[in-house]
Design a protein around this motif. Structure first.
Motif, short mmCIF file in Angstrom:
data_model
loop_
_atom_site.label_atom_id
_atom_site.label_comp_id
_atom_site.label_asym_id
_atom_site.label_seq_id
_atom_site.Cartn_x
_atom_site.Cartn_y
_atom_site.Cartn_z
N UNK A 53 0.82 -1.21 0.00
CA UNK A 53 0.00 0.00 0.00
C UNK A 53 0.86 1.27 0.00
N UNK A 54 1.92 1.25 0.75
CA UNK A 54 2.77 2.43 0.85
C UNK A 54 3.76 2.54 -0.30
N UNK A 55 4.00 1.41 -0.95
CA UNK A 55 5.00 1.37 -2.01
C UNK A 55 6.36 0.92 -1.55
N UNK A 56 6.50 0.70 -0.24
CA UNK A 56 7.82 0.34 0.27
C UNK A 56 8.14 -1.14 0.09
N UNK A 57 7.11 -1.95 -0.07
CA UNK A 57 7.32 -3.37 -0.27
C UNK A 57 7.02 -3.77 -1.69
N UNK A 58 7.94 -4.51 -2.32
CA UNK A 58 7.72 -5.00 -3.67
C UNK A 58 8.17 -6.45 -3.76
N UNK A 59 7.62 -7.14 -4.74
CA UNK A 59 7.99 -8.53 -4.99
C UNK A 59 7.87 -8.80 -6.47
N UNK A 60 8.73 -9.69 -6.97
CA UNK A 60 8.74 -10.01 -8.39
C UNK A 60 8.88 -11.51 -8.58
N UNK A 61 8.30 -12.00 -9.68
CA UNK A 61 8.60 -13.36 -10.05
C UNK A 61 10.03 -13.43 -10.56
#
Length: 121
Positions: A53-61
Motif C-alpha cells: 500500500x505504501x509502495x515500500x514493499x515489492x515482490x517479483x517473479x
C-alpha cells in the motif's frame, strides 16, 4: 465500484522497453496492495509483481527480476510497471489487480481489462 484501467501495452522488439500504467477509481487507492499479472495464450494467469500500500514493499517473479520495476503514485491513483530488456517470452496480456499483498491470483478482488504486450524476436 472499483474500476482499473490499464494502458501502455504494444509491440516492441527484443531488448526494448515498455511502461504499463493502471489507474484506479472507486476506492481509496492507498488502502490496497496492487499487483501485475500476465496471461499468455494457452497458459494460466501468472504473477509478475506486487507492491504494498505504501509502495515500500515489492515482490517479483524470478523471471522478471532485474528487468521489471513496479511503482505507484498514490496521489494519482496509479500503479506502473516499467519493463526493460523485454524478451519474446514476456509476450502476454498484462493485468493489473487490486487486493492484498500476495502472489496469488485469488487474493486480488478487482481486475483491469488487460493490455497486450507483444515482444518480437
Amino acid at each position: 465500484q472499483v474500476q482499473l484501467v490499464e494502458s501502455g501495452g504494444g509491440l516492441v522488439q527484443t531488448g526494448g522497453s515498455l511502461r504499463l500504467s493502471c489507474t484506479a477509481s472507486g476506492r481509496t487507492f492507498s488502502s490496497a496492495a496492487m499487483g501485475w499479472f500476465r496471461q499468455a495464450p494457452g497458459k494460466e494467469r501468472e504473477f509478475v509483481s506486487t507492491i504494498s500500500r505504501s509502495g515500500q514493499g515489492t515482490s517479483y517473479t524470478d523471471s522478471v527480476k532485474g528487468r521489471f520495476t513496479i511503482s505507484r503514485d498514490n496521489a494519482k491513483n496509479t500503479v506502473y510497471l516499467q519493463m526493460n530488456s523485454l524478451k519474446p517470452e514476456d509476450t502476454a496480456v498484462y493485468y493489473c489487480a487490486m487486493g492484498r499483498w500476495s502472489t496469488a491470483v485469488d487474493q486480488y478482488d478487482y481486475w483491469g481489462q488487460g493490455t497486450q504486450v507483444t515482444v518480437s524476436s
